[in-house]
Design an enzyme around this catalytic site. Structure first.
Site, PDB file in Angstrom:
ATOM      1  N   GLU A  77       0.759  -1.114   0.057  1.00 59.83           N
ATOM      2  CA  GLU A  77      -0.048   0.066  -0.026  1.00 59.83           C
ATOM      3  C   GLU A  77       0.797   1.089   0.045  1.00 59.83           C
ATOM      4  OE1 GLU A  77      -3.513   2.414   2.296  1.00 59.83           O
ATOM      5  OE2 GLU A  77      -2.495   0.950   3.258  1.00 59.83           O
TER       6      GLU A  77
ATOM      7  N   ASP B 133       5.146   4.801   3.667  1.00 60.72           N
ATOM      8  CA  ASP B 133       4.769   6.162   3.632  1.00 60.72           C
ATOM      9  C   ASP B 133       6.250   6.757   4.355  1.00 60.72           C
ATOM     10  OD1 ASP B 133       3.530   8.751   4.257  1.00 60.72           O
ATOM     11  OD2 ASP B 133       1.831   7.456   3.919  1.00 60.72           O
TER      12      ASP B 133
ATOM     13  N   ASP C  39      -2.580  12.369  -2.646  1.00 54.77           N
ATOM     14  CA  ASP C  39      -2.889  13.905  -3.224  1.00 54.77           C
ATOM     15  C   ASP C  39      -2.730  13.882  -4.713  1.00 54.77           C
ATOM     16  OD1 ASP C  39      -2.339  16.456  -3.630  1.00 54.77           O
ATOM     17  OD2 ASP C  39      -1.076  16.691  -1.774  1.00 54.77           O
TER      18      ASP C  39
ATOM     19  N   LYS D 145      -2.386  20.937  -9.646  1.00 54.45           N
ATOM     20  CA  LYS D 145      -1.636  21.911 -10.495  1.00 54.45           C
ATOM     21  C   LYS D 145      -0.634  21.257 -11.589  1.00 54.45           C
ATOM     22  CE  LYS D 145      -1.728  25.489  -7.201  1.00 54.45           C
ATOM     23  NZ  LYS D 145      -0.981  26.633  -6.360  1.00 54.45           N
TER      24      LYS D 145
ATOM     25  N   ASP E 115     -10.920   9.819  -3.679  1.00 52.10           N
ATOM     26  CA  ASP E 115     -12.062  10.987  -3.751  1.00 52.10           C
ATOM     27  C   ASP E 115     -11.998  11.915  -4.908  1.00 52.10           C
ATOM     28  OD1 ASP E 115      -9.965  11.806  -2.141  1.00 52.10           O
ATOM     29  OD2 ASP E 115     -11.256  13.523  -1.927  1.00 52.10           O
TER      30      ASP E 115
END
Length: 224
Positions: free
Chosen positions: A52, A77, A126, A130, A162
């Site tokens: 993950e 992470d 994220d 941009k 999402d």
């Protein structure tokens, strides 16, 4: 989160047997000792490895590990204070088939050998909307090349987000590059047929998105 809390979690991570924190030099300058050896050295089995990426609090990795005891899960992470929660939960609940790796996603090919990984999940990254942030999007062409290096030939990717932008961007990139889209859904909780792994596990942030009536999207694909 306060700085004292973060420091406390960083210290506690150092004592956890299920947390691995190599330095950048450990990965890049020499062959990382666990590269190609995760099954034998860490998990002591020959079961499939599932990553993950950007695992946050580690909720998805822990939940899938509980559901699939015959698979090995690695949450990755750079923010150790976040996955501290997942690592601590796994220890408290004696879940031995999930561990956590603190490193940057762009170093993934230094942490894992060719064909070592069976499946990859990317959960709520994220979207880097941009244009100048395109290189940081976790499904851009360069990242897909890195994932391809460590995935088995029939390895599968999963993107749950999402962000309608991230969903559309990724679908467009996959179709344009000739990758194989196995399944795509722009609202997994409202459309029938969504895979159970997608709807049965909800992260902390996901529950907030659902309270705001934000649709959760999902893509399952193979990199050609």
């Amino acid at each position: 989160m306060g700085s004292k809390n973060k420091l406390k979690r960083f210290k506690e991570n150092e004592t956890f047997s299920n947390v691995y924190q190599p330095t950048r030099d450990d990965l890049v300058s020499v062959d990382y000792e666990l590269k190609g050896n995760w099954r034998e050295t860490v998990f002591n089995n020959s079961n499939p490895i599932v990553l993950e990426l950007g695992c946050g609090k580690g909720e998805y990795s822990v939940a899938l590990a509980k559901k699939y005891p015959n698979k090995n899960f690695i949450g990755i992470d750079i923010k150790g204070a976040r996955f501290w929660r997942g690592a601590k939960t796994a220890i408290e609940e004696n879940i031995h088939n999930v561990v956590f790796l603190r490193t940057q996603i762009e170093l993934i090919e230094y942490a894992f050998a060719e064909d070592e990984v069976d499946e990859i999940w990317i959960t709520f990254p994220d979207p880097q909307i941009k244009y100048k942030r395109t290189k940081h999007r976790m499904t851009n062409a360069e990242f897909l090349k890195k994932y391809k290096q460590v995935l088995k030939p029939d390895g599968v990717m999963n993107l749950k987000t999402d962000s309608e932008f991230m969903h559309g961007y990724t679908l467009g990139l996959l179709h344009g590059a000739g990758h194989e889209v196995l399944y795509a859904n722009h609202d997994v909780y409202k459309q029938e047929g969504s895979p159970e792994d997608v709807t049965a596990v909800q992260t902390f942030y996901e529950s907030h998105y659902l309270e705001q009536n934000k649709p959760i999207t999902y893509i399952r694909f193979k990199i050609k």
